[in-house]
Design an enzyme around this catalytic site. Sequence first.
Site, PDB file in Angstrom:
ATOM      1  N   SER A 254     -16.872   2.037 -27.905  1.00  0.00           N
ATOM      2  CA  SER A 254     -17.230   0.637 -27.718  1.00  0.00           C
ATOM      3  C   SER A 254     -18.454   0.296 -28.570  1.00  0.00           C
ATOM      4  O   SER A 254     -18.430   0.484 -29.779  1.00  0.00           O
ATOM      5  CB  SER A 254     -17.464   0.370 -26.227  1.00  0.00           C
ATOM      6  N   HIS A 396      -9.793   0.234 -21.707  1.00  0.00           N
ATOM      7  CA  HIS A 396     -10.966   0.450 -22.563  1.00  0.00           C
ATOM      8  C   HIS A 396     -11.825   1.560 -21.954  1.00  0.00           C
ATOM      9  O   HIS A 396     -12.501   1.362 -20.944  1.00  0.00           O
ATOM     10  CB  HIS A 396     -11.752  -0.865 -22.650  1.00  0.00           C
TER      11      HIS A 396
END
Length: 415
Positions: A254, A396
């Site tokens: 990320s 994610h």
Amino acid sequence: MSTSLRTGMSIVAATFVAALLSQPSEGWKASPELVKKLSASRTDVNYVEEKVPSYILPDPLITLTGDKISNSRDWNRYRRPEIAELFTTHVYGRVPRTPYKLTFTTTNTDKNALGGTATLKQIDINIEAAGKNLMIHLSLFTPNSVKKSPVFLLICNRSPDNIDPSRKIKSEFWPVEEAIARGYGMAAFHNADVDPDNYDNFKNGIHGILDIEPRGNDSWGTIAAWAWGASRCLDYLLTDENVDKNRIAVVGHSRGGKTALWAGATDQRFSMVIANESGCGGSSLARRKYGETLEIINRGFPHWFCLNYRKYNGREEELPVDMHMLMALIAPRALYVAAADEDLWGDPKGSYLSLYHSLPVYRLFDKNINLENFVPPLNKQVMSGNTGFHIRNGEHNLKLSDWSFFMDFADKVWR
């Protein structure tokens, strides 16, 4: 604009269109149900592939004067410095030249860690300047079965519990035991040690120490600060007797993935760069305006990038760079990009296209590198030369399955 520059851009555009038209049915595509759900939840965000605007990518092999780069020597001499400067000026910001003192202190050594299979070292990395200091806490596990091991350095942007050196808490985010079993070392530091992940007008962390001169529109943001911190950890790793100095990877997820890409672009001592689900400002093409956009990220995280980056809010097509050029800065070193099929916010397809459009630069060093011009099927790893990619099922996150793919890639590239 010069004729050669127009021609170069046209070639890239034509390649992109051809890629879209030739995408086979077996390539990954976003779930229509997920697209519908996400589109309903955020009407200001585009999750529909058919609504991606047409765009022309800057050609990484055309210089600012319109000259075509055709060999690795000219790339390194002319075009690479140009692109690095463009990213510094317009995206991540410039590190100040404030002198600093760097010292390493090993606070703990356990040669029988993990049941005797590994050696654990905990190192305090102290940075001192102008009477102030900052401490980065680095943990390093190396396998006892290997005299000098390759090492993955993780930039941890989650809770420090995810990189617990005592191993009382074990997380897929940093699977030390699995890496040691495969002969790899694992190092990690917490990004907040370097700079806080909040907008504090750059008064704290490393900014509070090195920002002596007034800040400008191209002054470094927090992502550049974290990347700088990764390089200070690398400074230590290069001194450790148990580490293979030629095989050190920087890894991030990320915002940590954005950081890993910039760290690898600015510090060529990293021999491998791994960016997991790094999205906007990282691996995904800005010009696609799919998922998170420049305007959204600059408003939500005003401290991550330099002030100049905000000029391109809603005007991504005016950026003098795009993220395929960031990946090109890593050539010819190893580069791995990963995505997750539920993470449409991070634009998995745009991440693959970034890697794909960086290949002309990689081919200056290895003409046999070739990836398909469509996103690979779900959970299928693709590798060619020093490049690799996968998109896995799920949300994610940085998971053990991702790490398994990373280590498979390292097996191929490093061994």
